[in-house]
Each structure stands twice: as structure tokens, then as C-alpha cells.
Design a protein around this motif. Structure first.
Motif, PDB file in Angstrom:
ATOM      1  N   LEU A  87     -33.670 -43.548  32.526  1.00 27.57           N
ATOM      2  CA  LEU A  87     -34.115 -44.871  32.933  1.00 27.57           C
ATOM      3  C   LEU A  87     -34.006 -45.817  31.744  1.00 27.57           C
ATOM      4  O   LEU A  87     -34.396 -45.477  30.628  1.00 27.57           O
ATOM      5  CB  LEU A  87     -35.561 -44.831  33.414  1.00 27.57           C
ATOM      6  CG  LEU A  87     -35.813 -44.102  34.731  1.00 27.57           C
ATOM      7  CD1 LEU A  87     -37.291 -44.151  35.080  1.00 27.57           C
ATOM      8  CD2 LEU A  87     -34.970 -44.681  35.843  1.00 27.57           C
ATOM      9  N   GLU A 121     -35.176 -49.527  30.542  1.00 25.24           N
ATOM     10  CA  GLU A 121     -36.098 -50.627  30.810  1.00 25.24           C
ATOM     11  C   GLU A 121     -35.754 -51.817  29.916  1.00 25.24           C
ATOM     12  O   GLU A 121     -35.256 -51.643  28.800  1.00 25.24           O
ATOM     13  CB  GLU A 121     -37.537 -50.194  30.532  1.00 25.24           C
ATOM     14  CG  GLU A 121     -38.001 -49.019  31.370  1.00 25.24           C
ATOM     15  CD  GLU A 121     -39.249 -48.367  30.804  1.00 25.24           C
ATOM     16  OE1 GLU A 121     -39.909 -47.606  31.523  1.00 25.24           O
ATOM     17  OE2 GLU A 121     -39.555 -48.620  29.624  1.00 25.24           O
ATOM     18  N   CYS A 154     -35.781 -52.343  35.365  1.00 25.21           N
ATOM     19  CA  CYS A 154     -35.559 -50.914  35.164  1.00 25.21           C
ATOM     20  C   CYS A 154     -34.350 -50.505  36.004  1.00 25.21           C
ATOM     21  O   CYS A 154     -34.180 -50.954  37.134  1.00 25.21           O
ATOM     22  CB  CYS A 154     -36.793 -50.132  35.601  1.00 25.21           C
ATOM     23  SG  CYS A 154     -36.614 -48.341  35.545  1.00 25.21           S
ATOM     24  N   TRP A 191     -43.558 -48.812  38.925  1.00 27.61           N
ATOM     25  CA  TRP A 191     -44.012 -49.172  37.587  1.00 27.61           C
ATOM     26  C   TRP A 191     -45.447 -48.696  37.392  1.00 27.61           C
ATOM     27  O   TRP A 191     -46.318 -48.946  38.245  1.00 27.61           O
ATOM     28  CB  TRP A 191     -43.957 -50.684  37.374  1.00 27.61           C
ATOM     29  CG  TRP A 191     -42.585 -51.209  37.128  1.00 27.61           C
ATOM     30  CD1 TRP A 191     -41.734 -51.766  38.027  1.00 27.61           C
ATOM     31  CD2 TRP A 191     -41.903 -51.229  35.869  1.00 27.61           C
ATOM     32  NE1 TRP A 191     -40.557 -52.132  37.421  1.00 27.61           N
ATOM     33  CE2 TRP A 191     -40.637 -51.818  36.087  1.00 27.61           C
ATOM     34  CE3 TRP A 191     -42.232 -50.824  34.575  1.00 27.61           C
ATOM     35  CZ2 TRP A 191     -39.702 -51.998  35.072  1.00 27.61           C
ATOM     36  CZ3 TRP A 191     -41.300 -51.005  33.560  1.00 27.61           C
ATOM     37  CH2 TRP A 191     -40.052 -51.580  33.807  1.00 27.61           C
ATOM     38  N   THR A 209     -32.736 -49.441  41.034  1.00 23.65           N
ATOM     39  CA  THR A 209     -33.189 -50.455  40.084  1.00 23.65           C
ATOM     40  C   THR A 209     -34.522 -50.976  40.595  1.00 23.65           C
ATOM     41  O   THR A 209     -34.822 -50.873  41.794  1.00 23.65           O
ATOM     42  CB  THR A 209     -32.213 -51.639  39.938  1.00 23.65           C
ATOM     43  OG1 THR A 209     -32.229 -52.435  41.128  1.00 23.65           O
ATOM     44  CG2 THR A 209     -30.794 -51.155  39.670  1.00 23.65           C
ATOM     45  N   CYS A 236     -41.498 -47.352  33.661  1.00 28.33           N
ATOM     46  CA  CYS A 236     -40.784 -47.229  34.924  1.00 28.33           C
ATOM     47  C   CYS A 236     -40.704 -45.748  35.298  1.00 28.33           C
ATOM     48  O   CYS A 236     -40.502 -44.890  34.425  1.00 28.33           O
ATOM     49  CB  CYS A 236     -39.393 -47.811  34.779  1.00 28.33           C
ATOM     50  SG  CYS A 236     -38.398 -47.763  36.280  1.00 28.33           S
ATOM     51  N   GLY A 285     -39.205 -43.900  32.115  1.00 32.17           N
ATOM     52  CA  GLY A 285     -38.641 -44.720  31.064  1.00 32.17           C
ATOM     53  C   GLY A 285     -39.420 -44.541  29.770  1.00 32.17           C
ATOM     54  O   GLY A 285     -40.471 -43.903  29.734  1.00 32.17           O
TER      55      GLY A 285
END
Length: 117
Positions: free
Chosen positions: A4, A6, A22, A36, A77, A95, A109
Motif C-alpha cells: 500500500l 499512502e 491510498c 482508514w 484505491t 490505510c 500502509g
């Protein structure tokens, strides 16, 4: 290597806005439900907002009416628009991508700092 990526975050005064983005990077045939989370110093990581498998957004009570999520850049996304930010929103935002597909698993993330003063 699937991961991921971000972007966004930073510092803003109370009442201001920030946008986080993200995306899933790397070749992947997996589909992910994106969300999130955030983690403030000394606190546990908590869910803030996401989009489920039916493309329905969902929000924690403490962000309803202020945060909104979208997938303007397509599947895998997730953008997070944060408005009316308050000092208590200060945290590292992470994320998360979670797939129900076999072998795809869950991705996190690296986190991006949001500071509201």
C-alpha cells in the motif's frame, strides 16, 4: 511485491482540511476492501472510515459528517477527505486493504502523520 502506498497528511490548524490517498501498488489480481484507521499516541489503533464490498462507505461515529471516502481513482484505491479537523484528530493514519480472496490477505500502509493544532 504488493504493498500500500499512502500520500497526503501533514499539519493543519483546527477547522482545516486534509486529504489522504491510498493505493495498492504492484501487480495483483486481488480485490480489496479498503479502509482508514488511525492511532494516536498512547491509544489503540481505531477504524475511521472505509468502503465495503458493495461500494458502501461507512464511518466511525466520531468522524461522521466530517470525513468522507471515495474511490475516484478506481478499485484498490481509497481517498479520505477530512474536514473540520480538530486537535483530537491528531494521529498516524493507516490505510488497510483486506481481501476475501484466497491468498490475497491483508495489507497495511506505513502510516502518515496528521497533526491538528
Amino acid at each position: 511485491h504488493v504493498q500500500l502506498v499512502e500520500s497526503g497528511g501533514g499539519s493543519v490548524q483546527a477547522g482545516g482540511s486534509l486529504r489522504l490517498s491510498c493505493r495498492v501498488s504492484g501487480a495483483s489480481s486481488c480485490w480489496y476492501a479498503m479502509s482508514w484507521f488511525r492511532q494516536a499516541p498512547g491509544k489503540e489503533r481505531e477504524f475511521t472510515s472505509g468502503i465495503d464490498g458493495y461500494s458502501r462507505p461507512n464511518y466511525a461515529e466520531f468522524v461522521k459528517g466530517r470525513f468522507s471516502v471515495s474511490q475516484d481513482n478506481g478499485e484498490n484505491t481509497l481517498d479520505l477527505q477530512m474536514n473540520a479537523l480538530q486537535p483530537e484528530d491528531t494521529a498516524i493514519y493507516f490505510c488497510k486493504a483486506e481481501s476475501p480472496m484466497y491468498g490475497c490477505g491483508t495489507l497495511w500502509g506505513q502510516g502518515t502523520q496528521v497533526t491538528v493544532s
